[in-house]
Design an enzyme around this catalytic site. Structure first.
Site, mmCIF file in Angstrom:
data_model
loop_
_atom_site.group_PDB
_atom_site.id
_atom_site.type_symbol
_atom_site.label_atom_id
_atom_site.label_comp_id
_atom_site.label_asym_id
_atom_site.label_seq_id
_atom_site.Cartn_x
_atom_site.Cartn_y
_atom_site.Cartn_z
ATOM 1 N N LYS A 278 44.706 -30.065 10.978
ATOM 2 C CA LYS A 278 44.144 -28.831 10.436
ATOM 3 C C LYS A 278 42.618 -28.921 10.365
ATOM 4 O O LYS A 278 42.052 -30.011 10.308
ATOM 5 C CB LYS A 278 44.679 -28.594 9.015
ATOM 6 N N ARG A 352 59.564 -26.552 8.742
ATOM 7 C CA ARG A 352 60.881 -26.181 9.269
ATOM 8 C C ARG A 352 61.646 -27.413 9.764
ATOM 9 O O ARG A 352 62.876 -27.411 9.781
ATOM 10 C CB ARG A 352 60.722 -25.147 10.377
#
Length: 498
Positions: A278, A352
């Protein structure tokens, strides 16, 4: 904080501060009218003089009114009935409590006459007032060198008539339990990543099992996670020096053979993005990436405290997502607990991955319904902002129950479609599916991914990326969706008893 239901004439209550409501254009509510009558028209005098008009959110403090026992009388404006809502009432209560606490008041009495709006009722208003008061008084100081200034308020009393007291007392007990669950979720979310690790979350779960006789806990370590075939969860956790954990909490409040309800939480205690690193700005807020885990743990605590007559399984997939020589790489293919394979195109879509194995694992308990909670997609913030939780489900009845629960609890969600047409975005040339589906409909394709692991169970997914924490000066975890989830389980328990 001590909460108590009180009865009696409002003007004769012994308290440091009494709070009464005034509607738009200076219209007095019953309690305000009683104060005005006892004080020989003191309230009408300030209203007629133009000092207070009852518009929403306004306040006026009066001291030592003649004929009124309370030392202070605080008028709060609730505006027009058509403009009132639970959200506005919650904001007003929080503001009032924060203001009164700064005055040095020890005992506060709220005499608001169920003035939250057209859908107000004694149970709901009383419970939400308790929750709002508790939220207003929450202070984080765990990692500060000096403790927070002690709360000056010691007692909050809620005035009800005698006929309403029984409903009010039940609401008060439920409100305290939910407030405690929200505070737990906020505290876990606010802790820094060097403290709140997967191991810390596991220890917190063990402490819950020690606290409640109806609760048991099992922790699966990294060796068990790998050996059982949870390749997706393991692929995320293996990049960190702090190993992953699968946390399983069981609450047994129902019959022994009764199918449980299940909550699953994303517990990424810090998310660097992994190899798909990130950007640096605001990366500190990625300690909040475990707020899904925090909310299901807070809900679990509230359910245990309320002793609901249901069985509940809560599973937390806890891991750090770190870049290292052991970390997963874009293009890696992993095998999930379900046997399906996943091509990891982006290691920053890790939530996920941990959830899919947890969702497969929890189905061994044959739950009546499964709800997962996760700070899953930035796309949800683009779609819904910071107001509503994103909700997707393979069962419209379950979705409707959650939406209704959120409306009642003042913790609202909004349903997005889960159509088969979106599934093709997850196609992969090298595995059964990819872990991302591109920029379009990112929240929906993330839920489509999870839906492939929940085909045989009633399932709903709550994306709390936009509501789990506040940024800026008020930075901190919010504790959502503890109220929605707890209300859903309260509704389930009520339907069962009926």
């Amino acid at each position: 904080m001590d909460f108590e239901i009180v009865n009696g004439s409002v003007e004769l209550l012994v308290t440091d501060c009494i709070v009464v409501a005034v509607a738009d254009a200076g219209k007095l509510t019953p309690s305000a009218q009683a104060i005005d009558t006892a004080s020989a028209g003191a309230l009408k005098e300030v209203i007629d003089a133009g000092d207070f008009d009852g518009s929403h959110g306004t306040t006026l403090l009066l001291r030592n009114l003649s004929g009124v026992t309370a030392k202070r009388t605080l008028l709060v404006g609730i505006g027009k009935e058509s403009d009132r809502s639970v959200a506005k009432q919650q904001t007003l209560i929080k503001s009032v409590v924060a203001t009164v606490n700064k005055m040095g008041v020890k005992t506060l009495t709220l005499a608001l006459d169920q003035s939250s709006g057209k859908d107000s009722d004694i149970y709901r208003d009383t419970r939400l007032i308790v929750e709002a008061c508790s939220a207003a008084l929450y202070q984080y100081d765990t990692t500060k060198s000096k403790p927070a200034t002690p709360t000056k308020l010691e007692h909050i009393h809620l005035l009800l008539d005698e006929e309403s007291t029984e409903y009010g007392e039940g609401a008060l007990l439920d409100g305290v339990a939910i407030a405690n669950g929200v505070a737990t979720a906020r505290e876990l979310g606010n802790l820094p990543g060097n403290i709140c690790t997967p191991i810390y979350l596991a220890d917190h779960a063990k402490a819950l099992a020690d606290e409640f006789d109806s609760v048991s806990c099992e922790i699966l370590d990294e060796k068990q996670i790998e050996s059982m075939g949870m390749g997706a969860l393991y692929s995320v956790g293996k990049g960190s020096d702090i190993p992953p954990r699968l946390i399983v909490l069981k609450y047994e409040g129902g019959e022994a053979n009764e199918a449980p309800y299940a909550l699953v939480g994303k517990g990424i205690t810090f998310d660097t993005g992994g190899i798909s690193l990130k950007p640096g700005p605001e990366m500190d807020e990625m300690k909040f990436d475990m707020c899904g885990a925090a909310s299901v743990l807070g809900t679990f605590e509230a359910v245990a405290e309320m002793r609901l007559p249901i069985n509940l399984i809560t599973v937390v997939a806890a891991a750090e997502n770190m870049p290292s020589g052991r970390a997963s790489k874009p293009g890696d293919v992993v095998t999930t607990l379900s046997g399906q394979t996943v091509e990891i195109l982006n290691t920053d879509a890790e939530g996920r991955l941990v959830l899919c194995d947890a969702l497969t694992y929890v189905q061994q308990f044959k739950p009546q319904a499964v709800i997962d909670v996760a700070t899953l997609t930035g796309a949800c913030i683009i779609a819904l902002g910071h107001q509503a939780t994103g909700l997707l489900a393979n069962d419209d009845s379950l979705a409707a129950q959650l939406l209704d629960a959120g409306e009642f609890a003042g913790d609202r969600g909004w349903q997005l479609p889960l159509w088969d047409e979106y599934q093709t975005q997850l196609d992969s040339n090298f595995a059964d599916m990819a872990n991302i589906g591109g920029r379009p409909a990112g929240t929906i394709t993330a839920a489509c991914f999870l839906s492939r692991f929940t085909k045989d169970v009633s399932w709903a997914h709550l994306d709390i990326a936009g509501v789990a924490w506040n940024s800026g000066k008020a930075k901190g975890a919010t504790g959502r969706c503890v109220p929605m989830l707890t209300q859903y389980l309260l509704d389930v328990a009520e339907q069962k008893e009926a």
